[in-house]
Design an enzyme around this catalytic site. Structure first.
Site, PDB file in Angstrom:
ATOM      1  N   GLY A  86      -3.433  -9.401   5.169  1.00  0.00           N
ATOM      2  CA  GLY A  86      -4.067  -8.223   5.785  1.00  0.00           C
ATOM      3  C   GLY A  86      -3.168  -7.100   5.433  1.00  0.00           C
ATOM      4  O   GLY A  86      -2.209  -7.181   5.079  1.00  0.00           O
ATOM      5  N   ARG A  89       0.474  -2.190   6.154  1.00  0.00           N
ATOM      6  CA  ARG A  89       0.934  -1.026   5.753  1.00  0.00           C
ATOM      7  C   ARG A  89      -0.096  -0.043   5.437  1.00  0.00           C
ATOM      8  O   ARG A  89       0.180   1.109   4.975  1.00  0.00           O
ATOM      9  CB  ARG A  89       2.192  -0.863   5.011  1.00  0.00           C
ATOM     10  CG  ARG A  89       2.185  -1.586   3.716  1.00  0.00           C
ATOM     11  CD  ARG A  89       2.905  -0.802   2.931  1.00  0.00           C
ATOM     12  NE  ARG A  89       3.049  -1.487   1.607  1.00  0.00           N
ATOM     13  CZ  ARG A  89       3.978  -1.555   0.699  1.00  0.00           C
ATOM     14  NH1 ARG A  89       4.966  -0.434   0.826  1.00  0.00           N
ATOM     15  NH2 ARG A  89       3.848  -2.104  -0.418  1.00  0.00           N
ATOM     16  N   LYS A 109      -1.873   4.350   2.523  1.00  0.00           N
ATOM     17  CA  LYS A 109      -0.897   3.265   2.382  1.00  0.00           C
ATOM     18  C   LYS A 109       0.571   3.808   2.781  1.00  0.00           C
ATOM     19  O   LYS A 109       0.942   4.845   2.244  1.00  0.00           O
ATOM     20  CB  LYS A 109      -1.003   2.880   0.736  1.00  0.00           C
ATOM     21  CG  LYS A 109      -0.064   1.647   0.567  1.00  0.00           C
ATOM     22  CD  LYS A 109      -0.487   1.371  -1.045  1.00  0.00           C
ATOM     23  CE  LYS A 109       0.340   0.278  -1.530  1.00  0.00           C
ATOM     24  NZ  LYS A 109       0.165  -0.296  -2.712  1.00  0.00           N
ATOM     25  N   GLY A 122       5.839  -1.456   7.837  1.00  0.00           N
ATOM     26  CA  GLY A 122       4.310  -0.659   7.853  1.00  0.00           C
ATOM     27  C   GLY A 122       4.466   0.605   7.024  1.00  0.00           C
ATOM     28  O   GLY A 122       3.493   1.520   6.996  1.00  0.00           O
ATOM     29  N   ARG A 172      -5.031   6.108  -1.261  1.00  0.00           N
ATOM     30  CA  ARG A 172      -5.681   5.502  -2.481  1.00  0.00           C
ATOM     31  C   ARG A 172      -7.060   5.694  -2.247  1.00  0.00           C
ATOM     32  O   ARG A 172      -7.706   5.410  -1.116  1.00  0.00           O
ATOM     33  CB  ARG A 172      -4.976   3.980  -2.104  1.00  0.00           C
ATOM     34  CG  ARG A 172      -5.524   3.122  -3.243  1.00  0.00           C
ATOM     35  CD  ARG A 172      -4.857   2.074  -3.384  1.00  0.00           C
ATOM     36  NE  ARG A 172      -4.549   1.161  -2.373  1.00  0.00           N
ATOM     37  CZ  ARG A 172      -4.038  -0.290  -2.495  1.00  0.00           C
ATOM     38  NH1 ARG A 172      -3.061  -0.423  -3.382  1.00  0.00           N
ATOM     39  NH2 ARG A 172      -4.165  -1.122  -1.051  1.00  0.00           N
ATOM     40  N   ARG A 179     -11.153  -8.096  -1.831  1.00  0.00           N
ATOM     41  CA  ARG A 179     -10.049  -8.998  -2.532  1.00  0.00           C
ATOM     42  C   ARG A 179     -10.722 -10.320  -2.634  1.00  0.00           C
ATOM     43  O   ARG A 179     -11.108 -10.742  -1.613  1.00  0.00           O
ATOM     44  CB  ARG A 179      -8.793  -8.870  -2.092  1.00  0.00           C
ATOM     45  CG  ARG A 179      -8.241  -7.475  -1.864  1.00  0.00           C
ATOM     46  CD  ARG A 179      -7.332  -7.592  -0.620  1.00  0.00           C
ATOM     47  NE  ARG A 179      -7.136  -6.233  -0.143  1.00  0.00           N
ATOM     48  CZ  ARG A 179      -5.913  -5.606  -0.603  1.00  0.00           C
ATOM     49  NH1 ARG A 179      -5.217  -6.030  -1.331  1.00  0.00           N
ATOM     50  NH2 ARG A 179      -5.905  -4.333  -0.061  1.00  0.00           N
ATOM     51  N   ASP A 244      -4.499 -11.676  -3.538  1.00  0.00           N
ATOM     52  CA  ASP A 244      -4.912 -10.612  -2.358  1.00  0.00           C
ATOM     53  C   ASP A 244      -4.627  -9.243  -3.489  1.00  0.00           C
ATOM     54  O   ASP A 244      -5.075  -8.229  -2.706  1.00  0.00           O
ATOM     55  CB  ASP A 244      -3.912 -10.457  -1.408  1.00  0.00           C
ATOM     56  CG  ASP A 244      -2.553 -10.705  -1.739  1.00  0.00           C
ATOM     57  OD1 ASP A 244      -2.171 -11.601  -2.555  1.00  0.00           O
ATOM     58  OD2 ASP A 244      -1.645  -9.582  -1.695  1.00  0.00           O
ATOM     59  N   ASN A 245      -4.478  -9.364  -4.680  1.00  0.00           N
ATOM     60  CA  ASN A 245      -4.397  -8.178  -5.587  1.00  0.00           C
ATOM     61  C   ASN A 245      -5.261  -8.243  -6.672  1.00  0.00           C
ATOM     62  O   ASN A 245      -5.276  -7.411  -7.356  1.00  0.00           O
ATOM     63  CB  ASN A 245      -2.826  -7.958  -6.018  1.00  0.00           C
ATOM     64  CG  ASN A 245      -1.829  -7.658  -4.913  1.00  0.00           C
ATOM     65  OD1 ASN A 245      -2.283  -7.256  -3.986  1.00  0.00           O
ATOM     66  ND2 ASN A 245      -0.810  -7.987  -5.023  1.00  0.00           N
ATOM     67  N   ASP A 254      -2.985  -2.139  -6.536  1.00  0.00           N
ATOM     68  CA  ASP A 254      -1.678  -2.645  -6.399  1.00  0.00           C
ATOM     69  C   ASP A 254      -0.698  -2.657  -7.481  1.00  0.00           C
ATOM     70  O   ASP A 254      -0.252  -3.499  -8.109  1.00  0.00           O
ATOM     71  CB  ASP A 254      -1.678  -3.858  -5.318  1.00  0.00           C
ATOM     72  CG  ASP A 254      -1.421  -3.726  -4.102  1.00  0.00           C
ATOM     73  OD1 ASP A 254      -1.149  -2.614  -3.703  1.00  0.00           O
ATOM     74  OD2 ASP A 254      -1.569  -4.738  -3.360  1.00  0.00           O
TER      75      ASP A 254
HETATM   76  P1  AMP Z   1       1.670  -6.831  -1.745  1.00  0.00           P
HETATM   77  O1  AMP Z   1       2.568  -7.660  -2.490  1.00  0.00           O
HETATM   78  O2  AMP Z   1       2.135  -5.244  -1.895  1.00  0.00           O
HETATM   79  O3  AMP Z   1       0.384  -6.892  -2.223  1.00  0.00           O
HETATM   80  O4  AMP Z   1       1.909  -6.971  -0.094  1.00  0.00           O
HETATM   81  C1  AMP Z   1       1.641  -8.184   0.414  1.00  0.00           C
HETATM   82  C2  AMP Z   1       1.340  -8.310   1.830  1.00  0.00           C
HETATM   83  O5  AMP Z   1       2.286  -7.802   2.499  1.00  0.00           O
HETATM   84  C3  AMP Z   1       0.228  -7.327   2.306  1.00  0.00           C
HETATM   85  O6  AMP Z   1      -0.434  -7.849   3.416  1.00  0.00           O
HETATM   86  C4  AMP Z   1       1.024  -6.109   2.550  1.00  0.00           C
HETATM   87  O7  AMP Z   1       0.188  -5.371   3.452  1.00  0.00           O
HETATM   88  C5  AMP Z   1       2.125  -6.733   3.106  1.00  0.00           C
HETATM   89  N1  AMP Z   1       3.300  -5.453   3.145  1.00  0.00           N
HETATM   90  C6  AMP Z   1       4.103  -5.314   1.983  1.00  0.00           C
HETATM   91  N2  AMP Z   1       4.706  -4.273   2.330  1.00  0.00           N
HETATM   92  C7  AMP Z   1       4.815  -4.201   3.759  1.00  0.00           C
HETATM   93  C8  AMP Z   1       5.497  -3.119   4.710  1.00  0.00           C
HETATM   94  N3  AMP Z   1       6.574  -2.198   4.402  1.00  0.00           N
HETATM   95  N4  AMP Z   1       4.923  -3.520   5.997  1.00  0.00           N
HETATM   96  C9  AMP Z   1       4.039  -4.177   6.462  1.00  0.00           C
HETATM   97  N5  AMP Z   1       3.362  -5.193   5.456  1.00  0.00           N
HETATM   98  C10 AMP Z   1       3.667  -5.001   4.229  1.00  0.00           C
HETATM   99 MG    MG Z   2      -1.517  -6.080  -2.000  1.00  0.00          MG
END
Ligand code: AMP
Ligand code: MG
Length: 472
Positions: A86, A89, A109, A122, A172, A179, A244-245, A254
């Protein structure tokens, strides 16, 4: 006139289980670093004063008509299923319909915690925010489907990663944030009604001509096949192709540890967390197929006769490798200035790539220079290019406009990783000139301004960035 959006929100009207209502968390010292006027025009967004835009794009003030939500999704991360991810952030402010009639999400974001933040804060730090801004806009200018960057705001707050770093928020813009993982979360929970609702929504929003879940699967496959071929054709490595990406709309989404090839080598990996090379450059087609298979698995859960659907889904997924290969071969034909398809073209391309690998040729500069003396300079042993060039010359024959076509198909400028790193280092010290310069230069990658020649150079040995950190 103040900053205004003509919001028309559809996702927020889906069942409550699809998202959490979530306000952005205000930041101490929002400062507008970048605002994309061309994109704002496309989105019919009326720009405000810098202070007003800093407030809105920093998350301190909600614009009228916004319905802020964090979306639910799951995903396979490096092959392991995570049943709940989900937006941890990110907060969707809402949707607008642009001048082309295209519906687009506007998302902050790095705008603070949500119910999906798990252990995260976040937040985002300045480096990845500017990286995504530059690279996503560069991809757009290269003609590759991508999410886009509308604004970047410094928060005036500190974010703690491997070090204490300046915080930032990216705005963004995406055709949607649906996704593969959005389907996976409802399939894993056996929430068939939600899965059906999501499928209908995705079809209506992106592929109105598609019939049913298998029609959607086919449409996503075709969009993803084209996208992966486009990435490969410019030497792009996404770096974190988790499900998820993977965008249902077929956009690049992403930009974490992404990077472009300098020297050509099929096994290139930049991401510091990708130790097994799962998302290496040449592995991207296989991974895209694997990801599509996860979408197929999720979609099948809603069908009354899953056994019959398995057969159809298998057939759809199995056709994907050949589609990617064909799309990529066509890209390479364009890159070589060819205007028709002939047997032996794949061999001609593979031969060049093999020679580039052993000769450590720069991917972008070699293709840009095909057929000119500058191409042979890219090879440690120029004779290796000459031998190939004779075959290419025989294949292309006497085509007077070949050079013009080659220049139209091969960018002179890509966002090279060492330039991105240098830009980030400068930005951290408060110098945004390299950021603005990169943004401006990369708007015309096929037709570069004379004063951008240095941006086309590959890194010197001490400029090489061996790994891109995911600490986003
Ligand atoms: P990503 O690898 O950037 O696609 O992120 C994978 C998951 O981790 C997603 O659910 C993001 O929302 C969550 N996420 C990444 N960085 C943070 C952060 N700094 N705080 C909270 N959630 C994060
Ligand atoms: Mg992502």
């Amino acid at each position: 006139m103040p900053l205004t959006f003509d919001f028309d929100n559809s996702y927020a009207a889906l069942p409550d289980a699809f998202f959490a209502t979530q306000m952005p968390t205000a930041v101490h010292g929002p400062e507008l670093l970048a605002f994309n006027e061309d994109l704002a025009h496309l989105l019919r967004i009326h720009a405000g004063t810098p202070a007003e835009m800093a407030e809105v794009f920093g998350g301190n003030r909600l614009p009228e008509g916004a319905a802020p939500i964090a979306q639910l999704y799951a995903g396979h991360q490096f092959g392991t299923f995570n049943p709940q991810l989900g937006d941890g952030r990110a907060i969707l402010l809402g949707e607008v319909v642009d001048r082309d009639g295209q519906r687009r999400d506007i998302q902050l974001k790095g705008s603070g915690p949500t119910p999906f933040s798990r252990m995260g804060d976040g937040r985002a730090w300045l480096g990845p925010v500017l990286r995504e801004y530059v690279v996503s806009e560069a991809m757009h200018a290269l003609g590759i489907p991508t999410t886009r960057a509308l604004a970047a705001v410094a928060t005036g707050e500190t974010v703690y990663r491997e070090a204490a770093l300046p915080g930032a928020v990216l705005t963004r813009v995406a055709r949607s944030h649906l996704r593969v993982g959005t389907f996976q979360v409802f399939a894993a929970r056996r929430q068939t009604a939600h899965l059906r609702r999501l499928t209908d929504y995705a079809i209506a929003r992106h592929y109105p001509q598609a019939e049913g879940p298998m029609g959607l699967l086919r449409a996503v496959r075709d969009a993803q096949a084209k996208l992966i071929a486009a990435w490969m054709s410019v030497g792009f490595i996404h770096g974190v192709m988790n499900t998820d990406n993977v965008s249902i709309a077929g956009e690049t989404i992403d930009y974490g540890p992404c990077a472009f090839l300098d020297t050509y080598h099929p096994d290139t990996v930049f991401s510091s967390i990708d130790r097994g090379g799962r998302y290496a450059y040449s592995n991207q087609p296989d991974i895209a197929v694997w990801n599509l298979a996860q979408l197929a698995t999720a979609l099948i859960h809603q069908l009354d006769d899953p056994a019959a659907a398995v057969e159809e889904a298998t057939e759809i997924v199995h056709a994907m490798p050949a589609l990617i290969e064909a799309a990529l071969l066509n890209r390479y034909r364009e890159k070589l200035g060819l205007t028709d398809a002939r047997d032996g073209d794949a061999r001609l391309v593979d031969d060049l790539l093999d020679r580039m690998t052993t000769q450590q040729a720069d991917f972008t500069n070699t293709f840009r220079a095909i057929g000119t003396p500058a191409a042979r300079d890219q090879f440690t042993d120029p004779a290796a290019y000459d031998a190939w060039a004779r075959d290419w010359q025989a294949r292309i024959g006497d085509m007077p406009d070949a050079q013009a076509r080659i220049r139209a198909a091969n960018p002179a400028l890509i966002p090279r990783n060492h330039r991105i790193e240098q830009m980030i280092q400068a930005a951290v010290t408060g110098d945004l000139a390299p950021f603005h310069r990169l943004c401006a230069a990369l708007r015309a990658p096929f037709d570069p301004a004379p004063d951008t020649a240095d941006l086309a150079h590959p890194p010197t040995p001490d400029e090489v960035v061996p790994a891109t950190f995911c600490g986003t």
